[in-house]
Scaffold this motif. Structure first.
Motif, mmCIF file in Angstrom:
data_model
loop_
_atom_site.group_PDB
_atom_site.id
_atom_site.type_symbol
_atom_site.label_atom_id
_atom_site.label_comp_id
_atom_site.label_asym_id
_atom_site.label_seq_id
_atom_site.Cartn_x
_atom_site.Cartn_y
_atom_site.Cartn_z
ATOM 1 N N VAL A 1 0.874 -1.173 0.000
ATOM 2 C CA VAL A 1 0.000 0.000 0.000
ATOM 3 C C VAL A 1 0.913 1.227 0.000
ATOM 4 O O VAL A 1 1.707 1.419 0.919
ATOM 5 C CB VAL A 1 -0.922 0.023 1.238
ATOM 6 C CG1 VAL A 1 -1.771 1.295 1.250
ATOM 7 C CG2 VAL A 1 -1.800 -1.219 1.284
ATOM 8 N N THR A 2 0.825 2.033 -1.055
ATOM 9 C CA THR A 2 1.699 3.200 -1.169
ATOM 10 C C THR A 2 1.029 4.494 -0.743
ATOM 11 O O THR A 2 1.703 5.459 -0.405
ATOM 12 C CB THR A 2 2.218 3.369 -2.614
ATOM 13 O OG1 THR A 2 1.098 3.468 -3.490
ATOM 14 C CG2 THR A 2 3.103 2.204 -3.008
ATOM 15 N N ASP A 3 -0.294 4.508 -0.792
ATOM 16 C CA ASP A 3 -1.006 5.742 -0.450
ATOM 17 C C ASP A 3 -2.470 5.411 -0.207
ATOM 18 O O ASP A 3 -2.981 4.399 -0.685
ATOM 19 C CB ASP A 3 -0.891 6.739 -1.602
ATOM 20 C CG ASP A 3 -1.092 8.187 -1.167
ATOM 21 O OD1 ASP A 3 -1.429 8.426 0.012
ATOM 22 O OD2 ASP A 3 -0.913 9.078 -2.004
ATOM 23 N N ILE A 4 -3.133 6.291 0.530
ATOM 24 C CA ILE A 4 -4.581 6.227 0.709
ATOM 25 C C ILE A 4 -5.068 7.647 0.500
ATOM 26 O O ILE A 4 -4.777 8.534 1.285
ATOM 27 C CB ILE A 4 -4.972 5.715 2.105
ATOM 28 C CG1 ILE A 4 -4.355 4.349 2.375
ATOM 29 C CG2 ILE A 4 -6.504 5.662 2.240
ATOM 30 C CD1 ILE A 4 -4.481 3.884 3.816
ATOM 31 N N ARG A 5 -5.770 7.871 -0.616
ATOM 32 C CA ARG A 5 -6.244 9.210 -0.984
ATOM 33 C C ARG A 5 -7.760 9.202 -1.075
ATOM 34 O O ARG A 5 -8.320 8.454 -1.863
ATOM 35 C CB ARG A 5 -5.685 9.630 -2.336
ATOM 36 C CG ARG A 5 -4.185 9.690 -2.389
ATOM 37 C CD ARG A 5 -3.722 10.052 -3.798
ATOM 38 N NE ARG A 5 -2.513 9.285 -4.068
ATOM 39 C CZ ARG A 5 -2.156 8.824 -5.236
ATOM 40 N NH1 ARG A 5 -2.898 9.046 -6.300
ATOM 41 N NH2 ARG A 5 -1.049 8.129 -5.378
ATOM 42 N N ALA A 6 -8.379 10.046 -0.276
ATOM 43 C CA ALA A 6 -9.843 10.152 -0.278
ATOM 44 C C ALA A 6 -10.491 8.782 -0.099
ATOM 45 O O ALA A 6 -11.488 8.461 -0.733
ATOM 46 C CB ALA A 6 -10.333 10.824 -1.559
ATOM 47 N N GLY A 7 -9.880 7.941 0.743
ATOM 48 C CA GLY A 7 -10.423 6.617 1.024
ATOM 49 C C GLY A 7 -10.111 5.560 -0.016
ATOM 50 O O GLY A 7 -10.533 4.419 0.112
ATOM 51 N N ILE A 8 -9.354 5.925 -1.044
ATOM 52 C CA ILE A 8 -8.985 4.970 -2.099
ATOM 53 C C ILE A 8 -7.559 4.490 -1.840
ATOM 54 O O ILE A 8 -6.636 5.293 -1.684
ATOM 55 C CB ILE A 8 -9.088 5.616 -3.492
ATOM 56 C CG1 ILE A 8 -10.532 6.032 -3.747
ATOM 57 C CG2 ILE A 8 -8.586 4.654 -4.577
ATOM 58 C CD1 ILE A 8 -10.730 6.845 -4.995
ATOM 59 N N TYR A 9 -7.395 3.169 -1.789
ATOM 60 C CA TYR A 9 -6.088 2.560 -1.566
ATOM 61 C C TYR A 9 -5.344 2.456 -2.886
ATOM 62 O O TYR A 9 -5.937 2.107 -3.911
ATOM 63 C CB TYR A 9 -6.243 1.168 -0.971
ATOM 64 C CG TYR A 9 -6.699 1.177 0.463
ATOM 65 C CD1 TYR A 9 -5.794 0.953 1.487
ATOM 66 C CD2 TYR A 9 -8.024 1.414 0.794
ATOM 67 C CE1 TYR A 9 -6.207 0.961 2.809
ATOM 68 C CE2 TYR A 9 -8.451 1.427 2.110
ATOM 69 C CZ TYR A 9 -7.536 1.205 3.113
ATOM 70 O OH TYR A 9 -7.940 1.218 4.414
ATOM 71 N N TYR A 10 -4.036 2.748 -2.850
ATOM 72 C CA TYR A 10 -3.172 2.623 -4.024
ATOM 73 C C TYR A 10 -2.086 1.612 -3.703
ATOM 74 O O TYR A 10 -1.499 1.641 -2.618
ATOM 75 C CB TYR A 10 -2.547 3.967 -4.391
ATOM 76 C CG TYR A 10 -3.559 4.908 -4.990
ATOM 77 C CD1 TYR A 10 -3.658 5.053 -6.371
ATOM 78 C CD2 TYR A 10 -4.438 5.630 -4.196
ATOM 79 C CE1 TYR A 10 -4.598 5.902 -6.932
ATOM 80 C CE2 TYR A 10 -5.382 6.482 -4.744
ATOM 81 C CZ TYR A 10 -5.454 6.615 -6.114
ATOM 82 O OH TYR A 10 -6.397 7.448 -6.671
ATOM 83 N N LEU A 11 -1.835 0.716 -4.667
ATOM 84 C CA LEU A 11 -0.848 -0.351 -4.493
ATOM 85 C C LEU A 11 0.261 -0.220 -5.517
ATOM 86 O O LEU A 11 0.099 0.401 -6.562
ATOM 87 C CB LEU A 11 -1.510 -1.719 -4.680
ATOM 88 C CG LEU A 11 -2.710 -2.061 -3.816
ATOM 89 C CD1 LEU A 11 -3.186 -3.468 -4.140
ATOM 90 C CD2 LEU A 11 -2.394 -1.915 -2.344
ATOM 91 N N ARG A 12 1.373 -0.868 -5.195
ATOM 92 C CA ARG A 12 2.490 -0.932 -6.129
ATOM 93 C C ARG A 12 3.234 -2.231 -5.889
ATOM 94 O O ARG A 12 3.394 -2.675 -4.760
ATOM 95 C CB ARG A 12 3.437 0.237 -5.930
ATOM 96 C CG ARG A 12 4.566 0.201 -6.939
ATOM 97 C CD ARG A 12 5.025 1.544 -7.284
ATOM 98 N NE ARG A 12 5.940 1.405 -8.405
ATOM 99 C CZ ARG A 12 6.673 2.361 -8.847
ATOM 100 N NH1 ARG A 12 6.606 3.534 -8.286
ATOM 101 N NH2 ARG A 12 7.472 2.172 -9.852
#
Length: 66
Positions: A19-30
């Motif tokens: 998990v690289t970021d959580i923006r506005a409740g949206i999880y981002y993966l890499r």
């Protein structure tokens, strides 16, 4: 979904990412060789190692992108 930034998660059978970021409740993966992407359904993610567990096992720089 209770993952935090830096946690390793399984997003599909035998597929792991960080998990690289959580923006506005949206999880981002890499993961290695792939650009960061948003997760459509965070309830499908399973935390395999927390950030703290990764650092303890791999050191602060290792294991982030295998």
């Amino acid at each position: 979904m209770s993952a935090d930034v830096g946690d390793e998660v399984e997003y599909a059978a035998d597929r792991r990412a960080v998990v690289t970021d959580i923006r506005a409740g949206i999880y981002y993966l890499r993961c290695p060789g792939r650009a960061e992407w948003p997760v459509e359904d965070p309830d499908t993610l399973t935390v395999t190692r927390t950030r703290a567990e990764r650092i303890k096992a791999d050191g602060p720089c290792h294991g982030l992108f295998w």
